[in-house]
Design a protein around this motif. Structure first.
Motif, PDB file in Angstrom:
ATOM      1  N   ARG A  93       0.840  -1.202   0.000  1.00  0.00           N
ATOM      2  CA  ARG A  93       0.000   0.000   0.000  1.00  0.00           C
ATOM      3  C   ARG A  93       0.878   1.257   0.000  1.00  0.00           C
ATOM      4  NH1 ARG A  93      -1.829   3.315   3.913  1.00  0.00           N
ATOM      5  NH2 ARG A  93      -0.973   2.007   5.544  1.00  0.00           N
ATOM      6  N   ILE A  94       1.911   1.264   0.858  1.00  0.00           N
ATOM      7  CA  ILE A  94       2.841   2.399   0.928  1.00  0.00           C
ATOM      8  C   ILE A  94       3.596   2.558  -0.388  1.00  0.00           C
ATOM      9  CG2 ILE A  94       5.013   3.153   1.991  1.00  0.00           C
ATOM     10  CD1 ILE A  94       3.874   1.950   4.638  1.00  0.00           C
ATOM     11  N   ASP A 105       2.700   1.580  -3.382  1.00  0.00           N
ATOM     12  CA  ASP A 105       1.795   2.074  -4.417  1.00  0.00           C
ATOM     13  C   ASP A 105       1.523   3.563  -4.246  1.00  0.00           C
ATOM     14  OD1 ASP A 105       1.643  -0.474  -5.461  1.00  0.00           O
ATOM     15  OD2 ASP A 105      -0.336  -0.918  -4.603  1.00  0.00           O
ATOM     16  N   PHE A 106       1.337   4.002  -3.007  1.00  0.00           N
ATOM     17  CA  PHE A 106       0.995   5.399  -2.723  1.00  0.00           C
ATOM     18  C   PHE A 106       2.189   6.339  -2.899  1.00  0.00           C
ATOM     19  CE2 PHE A 106       1.030   8.798   0.503  1.00  0.00           C
ATOM     20  CZ  PHE A 106      -0.030   9.564   0.047  1.00  0.00           C
ATOM     21  N   ALA A 107       3.337   5.944  -2.339  1.00  0.00           N
ATOM     22  CA  ALA A 107       4.469   6.870  -2.252  1.00  0.00           C
ATOM     23  C   ALA A 107       5.641   6.506  -3.161  1.00  0.00           C
ATOM     24  CB  ALA A 107       4.955   6.957  -0.802  1.00  0.00           C
TER      25      ALA A 107
END
Length: 135
Positions: A70-71, A73-75
Motif C-alpha cells: 500500500r505504501i 503504491d501510494f508513495a
C-alpha cells in the motif's frame, strides 16, 4: 516481529536533522496523561517519511507485506526498502523508511538533555530503559 508501543501519551516530532538524516519523535512527562518519564524514538539514515507533527499513541513496527505494498503504491517506495519501512502510528498511516529504530525511556525534566544526545555517555548513570525495534 518486535515492535515498540506506548499508548495514551502525547508524542511529537521533536527533531529532524536533514544533514544527518535523523528523526526523533518524543513524549515528555505530562500530568494530563499521568506519565513521569520521557520517551524518545530515534530513526537514523532516514530515506523517506510521511509523518504527522503529533500522535496520541505510538506503535513502531516493520511494515507487513500488505501494508508495504500500500505504501509502495501510494508513495513510490521501492521494493528493496520493504525491510526498512516502519509504520509509526497505531492506524498504520504514517511511516519512516530508515535504519532500525531505537528507543529510550527515563525520568527526565523537560529541560534535561535529550536521551539521544550522542555527546552524553550511554548507558547513563541514571535509571533508563532502551531497546530497538526488531525486524
Amino acid at each position: 516481529m518486535g515492535e515498540f508501543v506506548r499508548s495514551g501519551r502525547a508524542f511529537q516530532v521533536w527533531n529532524y536533522d536533514p544533514s544527518h538524516r535523523q528523526l526523533i519523535i518524543r513524549s515528555d512527562p505530562s500530568r494530563l496523561d499521568g506519565t513521569t518519564t520521557r520517551v524518545e524514538v530515534y530513526f537514523g539514515h532516514v530515506e523517506f517519511m510521511l509523518v504527522l507533527p503529533t500522535y496520541h499513541s505510538l506503535r513502531v513496527r516493520l511494515a507487513p507485506p500488505a501494508e508495504f505494498r500500500r505504501i509502495s503504491d501510494f508513495a513510490g517506495v521501492p521494493a528493496e526498502d520493504s525491510g526498512s519501512t516502519y509504520l509509526i502510528d497505531p492506524g498504520g498511516m504514517s511511516f519512516v523508511v530508515s535504519g532500525r529504530p531505537s528507543w529510550r525511556e527515563a525520568v527526565r525534566r523537560r529541560n534535561d538533555p535529550a536521551l539521544f544526545d550522542f555527546s552524553e555517555e550511554w548507558p547513563p548513570s541514571y535509571e533508563a530503559q532502551w531497546g530497538n525495534v526488531e525486524n
